[in-house]
Motif scaffolding. Structure first.
Motif, mmCIF file in Angstrom:
data_model
loop_
_atom_site.group_PDB
_atom_site.id
_atom_site.type_symbol
_atom_site.label_atom_id
_atom_site.label_comp_id
_atom_site.label_asym_id
_atom_site.label_seq_id
_atom_site.Cartn_x
_atom_site.Cartn_y
_atom_site.Cartn_z
ATOM 1 N N ALA A 199 0.836 -1.205 0.000
ATOM 2 C CA ALA A 199 0.000 0.000 0.000
ATOM 3 C C ALA A 199 0.871 1.254 0.000
ATOM 4 O O ALA A 199 0.556 2.239 -0.673
ATOM 5 C CB ALA A 199 -0.938 -0.009 1.202
ATOM 6 N N GLY A 200 1.965 1.216 0.723
ATOM 7 C CA GLY A 200 2.888 2.352 0.725
ATOM 8 C C GLY A 200 3.570 2.555 -0.611
ATOM 9 O O GLY A 200 3.846 3.698 -1.013
ATOM 10 N N LEU A 201 3.840 1.446 -1.331
ATOM 11 C CA LEU A 201 4.438 1.560 -2.665
ATOM 12 C C LEU A 201 3.485 2.214 -3.656
ATOM 13 O O LEU A 201 3.913 2.735 -4.680
ATOM 14 C CB LEU A 201 4.838 0.179 -3.197
ATOM 15 C CG LEU A 201 6.116 -0.410 -2.642
ATOM 16 C CD1 LEU A 201 6.321 -1.819 -3.185
ATOM 17 C CD2 LEU A 201 7.316 0.452 -2.971
ATOM 18 N N VAL A 202 2.196 2.174 -3.358
ATOM 19 C CA VAL A 202 1.217 2.832 -4.217
ATOM 20 C C VAL A 202 0.960 4.255 -3.722
ATOM 21 O O VAL A 202 1.003 5.209 -4.496
ATOM 22 C CB VAL A 202 -0.105 2.030 -4.266
ATOM 23 C CG1 VAL A 202 -1.176 2.796 -5.022
ATOM 24 C CG2 VAL A 202 0.129 0.674 -4.893
ATOM 25 N N LEU A 203 0.702 4.402 -2.426
ATOM 26 C CA LEU A 203 0.258 5.694 -1.908
ATOM 27 C C LEU A 203 1.366 6.744 -1.830
ATOM 28 O O LEU A 203 1.124 7.909 -2.146
ATOM 29 C CB LEU A 203 -0.379 5.510 -0.526
ATOM 30 C CG LEU A 203 -1.089 6.734 0.037
ATOM 31 C CD1 LEU A 203 -2.170 7.217 -0.915
ATOM 32 C CD2 LEU A 203 -1.669 6.422 1.392
ATOM 33 N N ALA A 204 2.568 6.363 -1.447
ATOM 34 C CA ALA A 204 3.641 7.357 -1.297
ATOM 35 C C ALA A 204 3.979 8.049 -2.624
ATOM 36 O O ALA A 204 3.982 9.281 -2.691
ATOM 37 C CB ALA A 204 4.876 6.710 -0.673
ATOM 38 N N PRO A 205 4.261 7.317 -3.702
ATOM 39 C CA PRO A 205 4.553 8.033 -4.949
ATOM 40 C C PRO A 205 3.335 8.741 -5.529
ATOM 41 O O PRO A 205 3.468 9.796 -6.151
ATOM 42 C CB PRO A 205 5.061 6.940 -5.894
ATOM 43 C CG PRO A 205 4.569 5.674 -5.334
ATOM 44 C CD PRO A 205 4.449 5.872 -3.856
ATOM 45 N N ALA A 206 2.138 8.167 -5.328
ATOM 46 C CA ALA A 206 0.937 8.832 -5.826
ATOM 47 C C ALA A 206 0.718 10.150 -5.099
ATOM 48 O O ALA A 206 0.402 11.166 -5.724
ATOM 49 C CB ALA A 206 -0.284 7.925 -5.661
ATOM 50 N N ALA A 207 0.906 10.163 -3.772
ATOM 51 C CA ALA A 207 0.730 11.395 -2.995
ATOM 52 C C ALA A 207 1.758 12.443 -3.400
ATOM 53 O O ALA A 207 1.429 13.630 -3.555
ATOM 54 C CB ALA A 207 0.821 11.095 -1.504
ATOM 55 N N ALA A 208 2.998 12.013 -3.592
ATOM 56 C CA ALA A 208 4.027 12.956 -4.037
ATOM 57 C C ALA A 208 3.705 13.489 -5.433
ATOM 58 O O ALA A 208 3.834 14.684 -5.708
ATOM 59 C CB ALA A 208 5.399 12.286 -4.026
ATOM 60 N N GLY A 209 3.256 12.602 -6.316
ATOM 61 C CA GLY A 209 2.880 13.026 -7.656
ATOM 62 C C GLY A 209 1.698 13.973 -7.649
ATOM 63 O O GLY A 209 1.668 14.945 -8.410
ATOM 64 N N ILE A 210 0.714 13.706 -6.784
ATOM 65 C CA ILE A 210 -0.448 14.587 -6.673
ATOM 66 C C ILE A 210 -0.018 15.980 -6.241
ATOM 67 O O ILE A 210 -0.436 16.986 -6.808
ATOM 68 C CB ILE A 210 -1.484 13.998 -5.692
ATOM 69 C CG1 ILE A 210 -2.129 12.746 -6.286
ATOM 70 C CG2 ILE A 210 -2.555 15.023 -5.337
ATOM 71 C CD1 ILE A 210 -2.898 11.917 -5.281
ATOM 72 N N ALA A 211 0.841 16.040 -5.230
ATOM 73 C CA ALA A 211 1.297 17.340 -4.723
ATOM 74 C C ALA A 211 2.102 18.102 -5.773
ATOM 75 O O ALA A 211 1.884 19.302 -5.992
ATOM 76 C CB ALA A 211 2.127 17.133 -3.463
ATOM 77 N N ILE A 212 3.010 17.397 -6.439
ATOM 78 C CA ILE A 212 3.826 18.058 -7.467
ATOM 79 C C ILE A 212 2.959 18.475 -8.646
ATOM 80 O O ILE A 212 3.076 19.588 -9.173
ATOM 81 C CB ILE A 212 4.976 17.133 -7.918
ATOM 82 C CG1 ILE A 212 5.957 16.927 -6.767
ATOM 83 C CG2 ILE A 212 5.684 17.693 -9.147
ATOM 84 C CD1 ILE A 212 6.971 15.835 -7.007
ATOM 85 N N GLY A 213 2.058 17.594 -9.062
ATOM 86 C CA GLY A 213 1.173 17.913 -10.177
ATOM 87 C C GLY A 213 0.271 19.090 -9.881
ATOM 88 O O GLY A 213 0.032 19.940 -10.736
ATOM 89 N N LYS A 214 -0.238 19.172 -8.654
ATOM 90 C CA LYS A 214 -1.088 20.294 -8.269
ATOM 91 C C LYS A 214 -0.292 21.594 -8.264
ATOM 92 O O LYS A 214 -0.771 22.626 -8.721
ATOM 93 C CB LYS A 214 -1.717 20.035 -6.896
ATOM 94 C CG LYS A 214 -2.684 21.094 -6.455
ATOM 95 C CD LYS A 214 -3.903 21.133 -7.356
ATOM 96 C CE LYS A 214 -4.927 22.099 -6.801
ATOM 97 N NZ LYS A 214 -6.080 22.217 -7.671
ATOM 98 N N ALA A 215 0.941 21.539 -7.752
ATOM 99 C CA ALA A 215 1.775 22.741 -7.721
ATOM 100 C C ALA A 215 2.107 23.217 -9.131
ATOM 101 O O ALA A 215 2.033 24.407 -9.430
ATOM 102 C CB ALA A 215 3.053 22.474 -6.943
#
Length: 138
Positions: free
Chosen positions: A104-120
């Motif tokens: 679950a961490g292998l999915v959520l950690a990069p997705a959360a980082a990608g979401i934050a970077i993509g939003k910025a």
């Protein structure tokens, strides 16, 4: 619908793991195929999270969507191992306790980082003027 598409791709990819194992036949534990699977899971989640963050109006639904995808993916992997290999319930409980949070961490950690970077990145692109500036009357 967006949740179902992400679940189908991510969980469907984890169901293809036995095919990858057959590409690298071995009598021992096949660490290479596992690392390849974990790496692909990490990269796909991160890039898709980046795309989602860039196109998101609000972050909370996107993050919630990826949290559900991470939990379901984390649960599918140990249950699939248990059903294929037929191990006892103690091994299943151990996998649910330790493998599920890891996957679950292998999915959520990069997705959360990608979401934050993509939003910025997406919000800075939206702030740029898209038309010629208006000059005040003289």
């Amino acid at each position: 619908m967006k949740l179902l598409v992400r679940l189908a791709v991510i969980v469907g990819g984890s169901l293809l793991y036995p095919i990858v194992l057959n590409l690298f036949p071995s009598e021992d534990a096949n660490i290479g195929a596992g690392l390849l699977y974990f790496g692909l899971l990490f990269v796909v989640s991160g890039l898709w999270g980046l795309w989602d963050g860039r196109h998101a109006e609000a972050l909370s639904p996107v993050f919630l969507r990826w949290t559900v995808v991470a939990i379901v993916t984390g649960l599918v992997f140990p249950i699939r191992i248990w059903s294929v290999e037929g191990v006892d319930f103690d091994v299943l409980w151990s996998d649910l306790a330790f493998l599920t949070p890891f996957v679950a961490g292998l999915v959520l950690a990069p997705a959360a980082a990608g979401i934050a970077i993509g939003k910025a990145v997406g919000s800075s692109d939206r702030e740029l003027p898209r038309s010629t500036p208006q000059h005040p009357p003289l």
